[in-house]
Scaffold this motif. Structure first.
Motif, short mmCIF file in Angstrom:
data_model
loop_
_atom_site.label_atom_id
_atom_site.label_comp_id
_atom_site.label_asym_id
_atom_site.label_seq_id
_atom_site.Cartn_x
_atom_site.Cartn_y
_atom_site.Cartn_z
N GLN A 30 0.68 -0.63 0.19
CA GLN A 30 0.05 0.49 0.25
C GLN A 30 1.07 1.39 0.61
N PHE A 31 0.73 2.17 -0.26
CA PHE A 31 1.34 3.45 -0.69
C PHE A 31 0.12 4.35 -0.01
N ILE A 32 1.59 5.24 0.75
CA ILE A 32 0.33 6.42 1.45
C ILE A 32 0.08 7.46 0.72
N ASP A 33 -1.24 7.99 0.78
CA ASP A 33 -1.54 9.06 0.07
C ASP A 33 -1.75 10.62 0.19
N VAL A 34 -2.00 10.32 1.37
CA VAL A 34 -2.09 11.57 2.83
C VAL A 34 -1.64 11.16 4.26
N ILE A 35 -0.82 12.10 4.16
CA ILE A 35 0.21 12.40 5.40
C ILE A 35 -0.57 14.19 6.51
N GLU A 36 -1.74 13.25 7.36
CA GLU A 36 -2.12 14.50 8.22
C GLU A 36 -1.83 13.71 9.78
N TRP A 50 5.09 14.66 17.20
CA TRP A 50 4.87 13.42 16.65
C TRP A 50 5.22 13.07 15.21
N ARG A 51 5.56 11.26 15.11
CA ARG A 51 5.57 10.86 13.64
C ARG A 51 4.91 10.19 13.48
N PHE A 52 4.60 11.06 12.14
CA PHE A 52 3.40 9.82 11.80
C PHE A 52 3.43 8.27 11.03
N PRO A 53 3.16 7.61 11.53
CA PRO A 53 2.76 5.85 11.46
C PRO A 53 3.24 5.77 10.15
N ASP A 54 3.96 5.33 9.62
CA ASP A 54 4.18 4.57 8.15
C ASP A 54 4.27 2.95 8.22
N ASP A 55 3.92 2.02 8.55
CA ASP A 55 3.29 0.88 8.90
C ASP A 55 4.77 0.62 7.49
N ASP A 56 5.64 0.32 7.56
CA ASP A 56 6.43 0.61 6.60
C ASP A 56 6.16 0.53 4.79
N ARG A 57 4.75 1.59 4.76
CA ARG A 57 4.82 1.86 3.44
C ARG A 57 5.48 3.07 3.46
N GLU A 58 5.60 2.88 1.70
CA GLU A 58 5.84 4.55 1.25
C GLU A 58 4.83 5.34 0.66
N ILE A 59 5.44 6.72 0.44
CA ILE A 59 4.79 7.71 0.22
C ILE A 59 4.90 7.71 -1.40
N LYS A 109 17.94 11.37 -10.10
CA LYS A 109 18.61 11.58 -11.22
C LYS A 109 17.37 12.91 -12.21
N TYR A 110 15.80 11.67 -12.96
CA TYR A 110 15.14 12.33 -13.13
C TYR A 110 14.25 12.91 -12.17
N ALA A 111 12.67 13.22 -12.44
CA ALA A 111 11.48 13.75 -12.00
C ALA A 111 11.49 12.53 -10.47
N LEU A 112 10.65 12.83 -10.25
CA LEU A 112 10.05 12.02 -8.81
C LEU A 112 8.71 11.14 -9.65
N GLU A 113 9.24 9.57 -10.17
CA GLU A 113 8.21 8.97 -10.46
C GLU A 113 8.20 7.81 -9.61
N SER A 114 8.08 7.73 -9.02
CA SER A 114 8.68 6.80 -7.25
C SER A 114 7.87 6.36 -5.95
N PRO A 115 7.05 5.80 -5.79
CA PRO A 115 7.05 6.59 -4.08
C PRO A 115 8.24 6.31 -4.02
#
Length: 351
Positions: free
Chosen positions: A10-16, A27-36, A84-90
């Motif tokens: 799963q990927f993180i869509d919203v961080i709040e 407070w540290r946002f819990p990512d549960d080993d997910r990528e942004i 090296k290039y634009a951000l394209e991956s999580p």
């Protein structure tokens, strides 16, 4: 199997973060080993700041508002990852939310006396306590020096961590201000305001904090110094030493002759009575029985009677006279263990 795991990822869509407490600093946002996810939404509310940390290094920081995470608005993180290039991956990164509002009414105090030089006492030990208000102004420095990697850093942890540090800064500031210990008590209000410009640079540089108010409620010296100050004040109040000795005698007399002061008072009163009786016309030798009515006694303006003499004069038991004295019906004065009654008091009692 690897494909199945990838599909489940799963990927993180919203961080709040919605702060539902009043005592959270970071407070540290819990990512549960997910990528942004690329283009994820970052929502930062008022009195918050969001700090990105990548592999232990501080990245981009965002203030209040809604932000879309792309290479355009996370340049530091982009450089850290060496894209090296634009951000394209999580991507993975830790996101810390830090509260930037003012935290009020925090207590501080010296656990042990603080040594300092004083103009009046030389070297003196002082205890102090009070309250302070603060806020976080340098988020990276605060996270590095105070909160660390704690996923939920609360105010009580901050108080335990910072108490000794604040006292140390206060001690240095008080020494720099060179305010005499005797003047501190009368200048509590202005003392806090005067110390703020001295305390804030040190707190900001070391911990990323700013004090908006610093209140000194009490500064005290050790008990032995207080006793010395009291004695010094007492001697200044006495002024005339002769009057002070007389006062001490009267105090000892009122205490029933207990202790050295009482013995001294009894001796002083006894000598004064003897001198007065010797100075009377005819002297003490001309009086047949002191205190008993007689020709010589009539000429004496000031006479003292013992309970036995009054009992003999009135034809009652001595214990009855003592009982009247203790009840206050007959006015007298106890000198040591003995009662003495003036002629005027006896006449007033008989009336």
């Amino acid at each position: 199997m690897a494909i199945i795991d990838f599909l489940k990822k799963q990927f993180i869509d919203v961080i709040e973060w919605t702060d539902d407490s009043r005592d959270t600093l970071a407070w540290r946002f819990p990512d549960d080993d997910r990528e942004i996810k690329n283009g994820a939404q970052l929502i930062v509310r008022e009195s918050q700041a969001a700090q990105f940390v990548y592999l232990g290094e501080f990245g981009d920081r965002f203030g209040p508002g809604r932000h879309r995470l792309t290479t355009d608005n996370i340049p530091i993180l982009t450089n850290l990852r060496s894209w090296k290039y634009a951000l394209e991956s999580p991507f993975k990164a830790d996101v810390y939310f830090v509260v930037t509002r003012v935290f009020t009414g925090n207590k501080w105090g010296t656990a042990n006396p603080v040594m300092m030089r004083d103009a009046d006492f030389g070297v003196v030990r002082l205890r102090a306590f009070g309250t302070y208000d603060f806020r976080i102004v340098d988020v990276p420095r605060f996270l590095k020096e105070v909160a660390g990697t704690d996923h939920h850093f609360r105010l009580d942890e901050f108080a335990d961590t910072m108490r000794s540090r604040i006292v140390s800064v206060f001690s240095d500031a008080l020494a720099s201000a060179k305010i005499p210990a005797l003047d501190v008590a009368s200048r509590y209000g202005e003392l806090g305001e005067a110390l703020l410009p001295v305390i804030n640079p040190a707190l900001g540089q070391k911990y990323g904090l700013e004090m908006t108010a610093f209140v000194v409620e009490n500064v005290s010296v050790p008990p032995e110094v207080e006793q010395a100050i009291d004695k010094r004040s007492s001697m200044a109040a006495v002024g005339n030493l002769n009057d002070y000795v007389k006062y001490q005698m009267a105090q000892g007399l009122g205490q029933g002759g207990s202790g050295i002061a009482g013995v001294g008072a009894e001796m002083a009163v006894g000598m004064a009575m003897a001198q007065q009786m010797m100075n009377q016309p005819g002297g003490i030798a001309t009086q047949a029985t002191p205190g008993v009515a007689g020709p010589a006694a009539a000429a004496v303006p000031f006479e003292l009677y013992t309970p036995a003499q009054i009992a003999q004069k009135l034809g009652v038991a001595e214990s009855d006279v003592v009982a009247s004295l203790e009840a206050g019906d007959l006015k007298g004065r106890r000198i040591g263990t003995q009662w003495r009654v003036t002629r005027d008091a006896l006449e007033a009692f008989l009336k």
